[in-house]
Design a protein around this motif. Structure first.
Motif, short mmCIF file in Angstrom:
data_model
loop_
_atom_site.label_atom_id
_atom_site.label_comp_id
_atom_site.label_asym_id
_atom_site.label_seq_id
_atom_site.Cartn_x
_atom_site.Cartn_y
_atom_site.Cartn_z
N ILE A 152 0.81 -1.31 0.24
CA ILE A 152 -0.02 0.01 -0.07
C ILE A 152 0.91 1.18 0.21
O ILE A 152 1.83 1.41 1.06
CB ILE A 152 -0.95 0.04 1.05
CG1 ILE A 152 -1.91 -1.16 1.18
CG2 ILE A 152 -1.85 1.30 1.44
CD1 ILE A 152 -2.73 -1.47 2.57
N ASP A 155 -0.65 4.48 -0.98
CA ASP A 155 -1.58 5.58 -0.58
C ASP A 155 -1.42 6.08 0.73
O ASP A 155 -1.71 5.51 1.94
CB ASP A 155 -3.13 5.10 -0.88
CG ASP A 155 -4.05 6.29 -0.83
OD1 ASP A 155 -3.68 7.20 0.07
OD2 ASP A 155 -4.89 6.20 -1.51
N TYR A 195 -4.52 6.81 3.10
CA TYR A 195 -5.01 5.69 3.39
C TYR A 195 -4.20 5.12 4.64
O TYR A 195 -4.79 4.67 5.70
CB TYR A 195 -5.00 4.64 2.33
CG TYR A 195 -5.51 3.04 3.13
CD1 TYR A 195 -6.83 2.88 2.89
CD2 TYR A 195 -4.85 2.28 3.30
CE1 TYR A 195 -7.27 1.66 3.45
CE2 TYR A 195 -5.04 1.11 3.64
CZ TYR A 195 -6.48 0.65 3.68
OH TYR A 195 -6.90 -0.55 4.25
N SER A 219 -8.17 -1.73 9.53
CA SER A 219 -8.50 -2.25 8.23
C SER A 219 -8.59 -3.72 8.25
O SER A 219 -8.62 -4.37 9.60
CB SER A 219 -6.98 -2.50 7.43
OG SER A 219 -6.08 -3.11 8.40
N GLN A 249 -6.66 0.62 -6.92
CA GLN A 249 -6.31 0.86 -5.51
C GLN A 249 -7.52 1.92 -4.85
O GLN A 249 -7.21 3.08 -4.66
CB GLN A 249 -5.06 1.70 -5.54
CG GLN A 249 -3.78 0.78 -5.83
CD GLN A 249 -3.37 -0.21 -4.63
OE1 GLN A 249 -3.12 0.34 -3.73
NE2 GLN A 249 -3.76 -1.57 -5.06
N PRO A 275 -9.94 3.28 -2.70
CA PRO A 275 -10.24 3.18 -0.94
C PRO A 275 -11.73 3.53 -0.69
O PRO A 275 -12.66 3.91 -1.38
CB PRO A 275 -9.50 4.53 -0.63
CG PRO A 275 -9.46 5.44 -1.97
CD PRO A 275 -9.57 4.43 -2.94
N LYS A 295 -11.87 1.02 7.09
CA LYS A 295 -11.27 1.28 5.86
C LYS A 295 -10.91 0.21 4.99
O LYS A 295 -10.50 -0.97 5.65
CB LYS A 295 -10.31 2.26 5.88
CG LYS A 295 -8.80 1.53 6.67
CD LYS A 295 -7.80 2.59 6.64
CE LYS A 295 -6.61 1.93 7.38
NZ LYS A 295 -5.47 2.89 7.58
N LEU A 319 -8.59 -0.86 0.99
CA LEU A 319 -8.13 -0.51 -0.28
C LEU A 319 -8.31 -1.69 -1.25
O LEU A 319 -7.52 -2.55 -1.27
CB LEU A 319 -6.70 -0.01 -0.01
CG LEU A 319 -6.08 0.74 -1.31
CD1 LEU A 319 -6.98 2.20 -1.28
CD2 LEU A 319 -4.53 0.87 -0.80
#
Length: 331
Positions: free
Chosen positions: A2, A4, A7, A14, A171, A173, A184, A186
């Protein structure tokens, strides 16, 4: 992998971290700590590289990876080189590396001599590629073979093609709330069928086994949990309304083998799998919990600030009932 930053900076939970609370509360708690000193496993490095090449760009790939013509030394010498590298600012780095690896037969002096012959070139490659993940030229060939297979194979190519009808988001989110907990995710891919009003959530996986044997890895790594978390998250996060869609199609895993690229398969998670990943259930003789129970555990441990035991041990005041073993019980 990941990349991002928004994020990563989000404090929402997660699925990968939430899943750890089913192992032990401390696993969840400790998973927030930095693991930059852990050497990445070769199969994970290859999977991350493929993921970045497909869902991001060549530019990001070269920002994250350093390509070396030197192979990692095998066995404990490879571990020694890594420990030497992560402790390189310490004047006692070689002694720390020797103690951490735990050589049984070779003395400290012998290992240092072996390092000059077997490990120094790879150490230099790690230093040159500082702040990047080092991959070998052999791994690079493997990575591009997997990428080309996924993008061009007749079974999988269509999912990556941006057209007038299909919008492909890489990708992607997602944010949602579940029982008061901010969550959250992704997604590797979200494909929007603008003509029929359908959303296709997709995750990319690479595996060391043949793709026809991947189902065993699916259950071992609890990807039902992941699929359910994302699938429900799309509903609760209002993404159907956002994209004027009427239906979220079954969650798909597009899987390719690292050992024999060219044989990708698509695995669909139907309603029964989503329900199992969300609410858990019994498989053969073993009970499994889903992300719904994991959220309840997280809420309880957070509210009570108790993390040394699983929730039920606190509720039962440390007493566990012994039962007769059943088929498949490994304890």
């Amino acid at each position: 992998m990941i990349t991002d930053q928004a994020y990563l900076d989000s404090t929402a939970v997660s699925q990968s971290r939430l899943k750890k609370i089913l192992i032990h509360p401390k696993e969840y708690l400790n998973s927030s700590y930095d693991t930059e000193f852990d050497e990445p496993k070769a199969n994970i490095v290859v999977g991350d590289a493929v993921d970045i090449l497909i869902t991001q760009s060549e530019e990001v790939f070269h920002e994250r990876f350093h390509i070396s013509n030197v192979e990692r030394p095998s066995g404990q010498m490879g571990d020694y080189v890594w420990e030497l590298f992560v402790n390189r600012e310490n004047p006692d780095a070689d002694a720390i590396a020797y103690g951490t690896v735990g050589f049984k037969r070779d003395s400290f002096e012998k290992v240092k001599e072996r390092f000059k012959l077997e490990g120094s070139e790879y150490y230099d490659a790690l230093v040159v590629g500082e702040n990047k993940t080092v991959i070998t030229s052999q791994q690079l060939t493997q990575i591009y073979a997997i990428k080309d297979s996924l993008l061009n194979h007749p079974y999988t190519a269509k999912y990556f093609q941006q057209t007038e009808r299909y919008d492909v988001h890489f990708q992607f989110p997602i944010k949602f709330e579940y029982n008061g907990v901010q969550c959250k995710g992704l997604l590797d891919m979200l494909v929007v069928d603008k003509e029929l009003g359908h959303l296709y959530p997709i995750d990319l996986k690479t595996t060391n086994v043949k793709t026809v044997n991947w189902v065993g890895m699916f259950w071992k790594l609890r990807y039902d949990f992941q699929a359910a978390f994302y699938y429900v998250g799309l509903f609760l996060g209002g993404y159907c309304q956002k994209y004027n869609c009427t239906e979220i199609k079954p969650f798909k895993f597009i899987v390719e083998s690292q050992s024999s690229p060219g044989t990708p398969l698509i695995f669909e998670a139907g309603v029964d799998i989503i329900n199992f990943g969300r609410h858990g259930g019994k498989m053969i003789t073993k009970d499994y919990e889903g992300f719904d129970q994991a959220i309840k555990r997280l809420v309880w441990h957070s509210e009570n600030d108790l993390w040394d035991y699983p929730m039920e041990d606190y509720l039962n005041k440390g007493v566990r009932l012994l039962t007769l073993p059943t088929l498949g019980d490994g304890n």
